[in-house]
Design an enzyme around this catalytic site. Structure first.
Site, short mmCIF file in Angstrom:
data_model
loop_
_atom_site.label_atom_id
_atom_site.label_comp_id
_atom_site.label_asym_id
_atom_site.label_seq_id
_atom_site.Cartn_x
_atom_site.Cartn_y
_atom_site.Cartn_z
N LYS A 166 0.10 4.23 -0.48
CA LYS A 166 -0.55 5.44 0.03
C LYS A 166 -0.27 6.62 -0.92
O LYS A 166 -0.24 6.42 -2.13
CB LYS A 166 -0.11 5.71 1.48
CG LYS A 166 -0.30 4.46 2.35
CD LYS A 166 -0.14 4.72 3.82
CE LYS A 166 -0.38 3.43 4.59
NZ LYS A 166 -0.32 3.59 6.03
N GLY A 222 1.94 2.67 10.81
CA GLY A 222 2.91 3.75 10.64
C GLY A 222 3.56 4.19 11.94
O GLY A 222 4.23 5.22 11.98
N ASN A 243 0.87 -1.18 0.00
CA ASN A 243 0.00 0.00 0.00
C ASN A 243 0.90 1.23 0.00
O ASN A 243 1.43 1.60 1.04
CB ASN A 243 -0.91 -0.03 1.24
CG ASN A 243 -1.76 1.22 1.35
OD1 ASN A 243 -1.85 2.01 0.41
ND2 ASN A 243 -2.39 1.40 2.50
N GLU A 287 -7.08 5.22 7.36
CA GLU A 287 -6.78 6.63 7.05
C GLU A 287 -7.95 7.29 6.33
O GLU A 287 -8.18 8.49 6.47
CB GLU A 287 -5.47 6.71 6.25
CG GLU A 287 -4.27 6.45 7.17
CD GLU A 287 -3.06 5.85 6.51
OE1 GLU A 287 -2.98 5.81 5.26
OE2 GLU A 287 -2.16 5.39 7.25
N GLU A 302 -6.01 -4.34 10.50
CA GLU A 302 -4.97 -3.36 10.75
C GLU A 302 -5.31 -2.58 12.03
O GLU A 302 -6.09 -1.62 11.98
CB GLU A 302 -4.86 -2.38 9.58
CG GLU A 302 -4.52 -3.06 8.27
CD GLU A 302 -3.91 -2.08 7.28
OE1 GLU A 302 -2.78 -2.33 6.85
OE2 GLU A 302 -4.56 -1.07 6.96
N HIS A 316 -9.85 1.79 4.37
CA HIS A 316 -8.59 1.92 5.10
C HIS A 316 -8.78 2.91 6.26
O HIS A 316 -9.52 3.88 6.13
CB HIS A 316 -7.48 2.40 4.15
CG HIS A 316 -6.13 2.33 4.79
ND1 HIS A 316 -5.68 3.28 5.68
CD2 HIS A 316 -5.15 1.40 4.69
CE1 HIS A 316 -4.48 2.93 6.10
NE2 HIS A 316 -4.13 1.80 5.51
#
Ligand code: PGA
Length: 264
Positions: A17, A187, A15, A108, A181, A106
């Site tokens: 991003k 991160g 991923n 985010e 996740e 996701h």
């Protein structure tokens, strides 16, 4: 752990991003695809929209007889198939450029764009109807984890997507993957311990089986959250961890390649 889970081929996904120019994506592909060979895993590259054509052209050059050909994926999709939605992307547009996968929900997107379970489910449904495979991301934040509400959150998020897909049981499972996740591990450099990841994966596997019966066996459950070459080997030995969704460590071809090697 279910008996069927043992036989799933690992699925390792990158991923990227909001990273990379087309040139950087090309360089990544040049390095990764030269060395990839035929590891006993499936690979997906989730690239930004402007990179999809570049990556697809690089993948087109591979010979499936001698190399594992990664699949192409996008990072988001609109729940409508077309229309006046400035800045959004539609499932038919993703298919047109060669995608076979799309990330839905996701954390985010949930955090920065207010995506709730209903919208995530609608996106997954649109993706499926168009012929894309949704990889639906689920996971608890730190507050839920500390309040011992992890399974409650996972159950709600999973039911949201299965309800939207109309998957109530039977032998016709949606072509779908889940990515567990934990938000606090994304991160941050904090990886879930293998035992903690396994506990959440086993819970999701049980819930999938309760809703879909034997058909649940075709749905892989990936782990995501600070996966690196150094922790991949141990995480992949967990019985219900079927692969990885890798963010930061997927940006560099050598490091992503090492994760693939350690997951094989
Ligand atoms: P990370 O990201 O590997 O950088 O933690 C994972 C993800 O958000 O998919």
């Amino acid at each position: 752990m279910s008996a069927a889970s043992v036989s799933r081929r690992p699925l390792i996904a990158a991923n990227w991003k909001m990273n990379k120019t087309r040139q950087e994506a090309q360089t990544f592909c040049d390095v990764l695809l030269t060395d990839l060979g035929q590891p006993p895993v499936s690979v997906v590259l989730f690239a930004g929209f402007t990179l999809l054509e570049t990556v697809r052209r690089a993948l087109d050059e591979l010979d499936p007889a001698t190399a594992t050909v990664p699949s192409l994926g996008a990072q988001d999709v609109h729940p409508e198939a077309a229309g006046a939605f400035t800045g959004d992307i539609a499932a038919p547009q993703l298919l047109d450029v060669g995608c076979s996968w799309v990330l839905c929900g996701h954390s985010e997107r949930r955090r920065d764009h207010g995506e709730r379970d209903e919208l995530v489910g609608a996106k997954a449904r649109t993706a499926r109807r168009a012929g894309l495979r949704p990889m639906v991301c689920l996971g608890e934040d730190l507050e839920a984890r500390e309040a011992d509400r992890t399974f409650e959150v996972l159950d709600r998020q999973l039911n949201g997507v299965l309800d939207a897909l109309g998957a109530g049981g039977g032998d016709d499972p949606p072509a779908l993957a889940l990515a567990y996740e934990p938000v606090w591990a994304i991160g941050t450099g904090k990886t879930a311990t293998p035992a903690l990841a396994q506990a959440s994966h086993a819970f999701l596997r049980e819930r999938l089986e309760a809703r879909l019966g034997a058909a649940a066996a075709s749905i892989p459950i990936l782990y995501g959250g600070s996966v690196k070459a150094g922790n991949a080997a141990e995480l992949i030995t967990q019985p219900d961890v079927d692969g990885f969704l890798v963010g930061g460590a997927s940006l560099d071809a050598a490091s992503f390649s090492a994760i693939i090697a350690n997951s094989s």
